[in-house]
Design a protein around this motif. Structure first.
Motif, short mmCIF file in Angstrom:
data_model
loop_
_atom_site.label_atom_id
_atom_site.label_comp_id
_atom_site.label_asym_id
_atom_site.label_seq_id
_atom_site.Cartn_x
_atom_site.Cartn_y
_atom_site.Cartn_z
N ILE A 56 0.82 -1.22 0.00
CA ILE A 56 0.00 0.00 0.00
C ILE A 56 0.85 1.26 0.00
O ILE A 56 0.42 2.30 -0.49
N GLY A 57 2.06 1.20 0.53
CA GLY A 57 2.96 2.36 0.50
C GLY A 57 3.34 2.74 -0.92
O GLY A 57 3.42 3.93 -1.25
N HIS B 80 0.14 4.28 -2.51
CA HIS B 80 -0.12 5.58 -1.88
C HIS B 80 0.85 6.64 -2.41
O HIS B 80 0.43 7.75 -2.77
N ALA B 81 2.13 6.31 -2.49
CA ALA B 81 3.14 7.27 -2.97
C ALA B 81 2.85 7.69 -4.40
O ALA B 81 2.98 8.87 -4.75
N VAL C 104 -0.12 7.68 -5.99
CA VAL C 104 -1.32 8.53 -6.01
C VAL C 104 -0.97 9.95 -5.56
O VAL C 104 -1.36 10.94 -6.19
N GLU C 105 -0.20 10.07 -4.49
CA GLU C 105 0.19 11.39 -3.99
C GLU C 105 1.08 12.13 -4.99
O GLU C 105 0.95 13.34 -5.17
N TYR D 137 -6.99 1.45 -10.71
CA TYR D 137 -6.66 2.85 -11.00
C TYR D 137 -6.50 3.03 -12.51
O TYR D 137 -5.63 2.41 -13.12
N GLN E 280 4.47 15.02 0.50
CA GLN E 280 3.30 14.15 0.60
C GLN E 280 3.24 13.48 1.95
O GLN E 280 4.27 13.27 2.59
N VAL F 5 3.12 6.75 3.99
CA VAL F 5 2.72 5.52 4.66
C VAL F 5 3.98 4.68 4.81
O VAL F 5 4.61 4.31 3.83
N GLN G 143 -0.92 -4.04 5.43
CA GLN G 143 0.11 -3.40 4.63
C GLN G 143 -0.01 -3.70 3.14
O GLN G 143 0.78 -3.21 2.34
N ASN H 290 -2.73 -4.49 -0.37
CA ASN H 290 -4.02 -4.51 -1.02
C ASN H 290 -4.62 -5.90 -0.77
O ASN H 290 -3.88 -6.89 -0.78
#
Length: 187
Positions: A15-16, A19-20, A22-23, A65, A147, A150, A170, A172
């Motif tokens: 997920i990190g 997340h990175a 997307v940010e 996505y 950002q 996570v 941690q 998906n």
């Protein structure tokens, strides 16, 4: 079109990573982000999960996505994966696009060790994403991407799985399920 490349071993993707990306999309105004899984990174050891497993986990993590894609260029090459070769390939494939490379602080700090790093800076721009615990001054021509972070580590995930620990939070859900089904990283 503004396009970013996000390379790594993704062993496993977590997920990190998502997340990175997307940010970074939000911060840089990116239209598309391409994940490029490495066959063998020059600065890391060979990964415990095979290429097919890592690719399947990437698909499971990114398919929801619409701006995320996967390019298997590095997986199709023999030997060590050099970012310069990938950047050259993507520059030719997308000649009209503005190319960025998303990197972590660890990669930024080791950039002087990268193969043909001067050539890389001519092919694309580099955006540095940091973990919360990292304090580094990023110098031009590198771009700092501010950002929320996570804190997740593929290494720790592999170690916890080998020890029978909990990692669901941690990953998906579809990646977690795949790891369990395939019994990846178990001791």
């Amino acid at each position: 079109m503004k396009m970013a490349v996000f390379g790594g071993t993704f062993d496993p993707v977590h997920i990190g990573h998502v997340h990175a990306v997307v940010e970074a999309k939000i911060a840089l105004g990116l239209d598309r982000v391409i994940f490029v899984p490495a066959r063998q990174s020059p600065l890391k050891t060979v990964s415990p999960a095979g290429d097919a497993h890592r690719l399947e986990m990437l698909h499971r993590a990114t398919d929801v996505y619409d701006f995320m894609e996967i390019d298997t260029f590095e997986l199709e090459q023999e030997g060590v994966s050099y970012t310069y070769d990938t950047a050259s390939y993507l520059s030719e494939k997308y000649p009209e696009d503005e190319l960025y490379f998303l990197m972590g602080v660890d990669q930024y700090l080791d950039f002087d060790k990268w193969h043909n790093n001067d050539g890389l800076l001519r092919l694309m721009r580099f955006a540095v994403m940091a973990r919360a615990s990292e304090e580094v001054t990023v110098k031009d021509p590198f771009i700092w991407v501010q950002q929320p972070v996570v804190e997740v580590s593929s290494t720790i995930i592999r170690e916890r799985i080998a020890e029978g620990g909990i990692v669901r939070h941690q990953l998906n859900d579809t990646v977690h399920d795949y790891i369990k089904e395939q019994r990846l990283y178990e001791a």
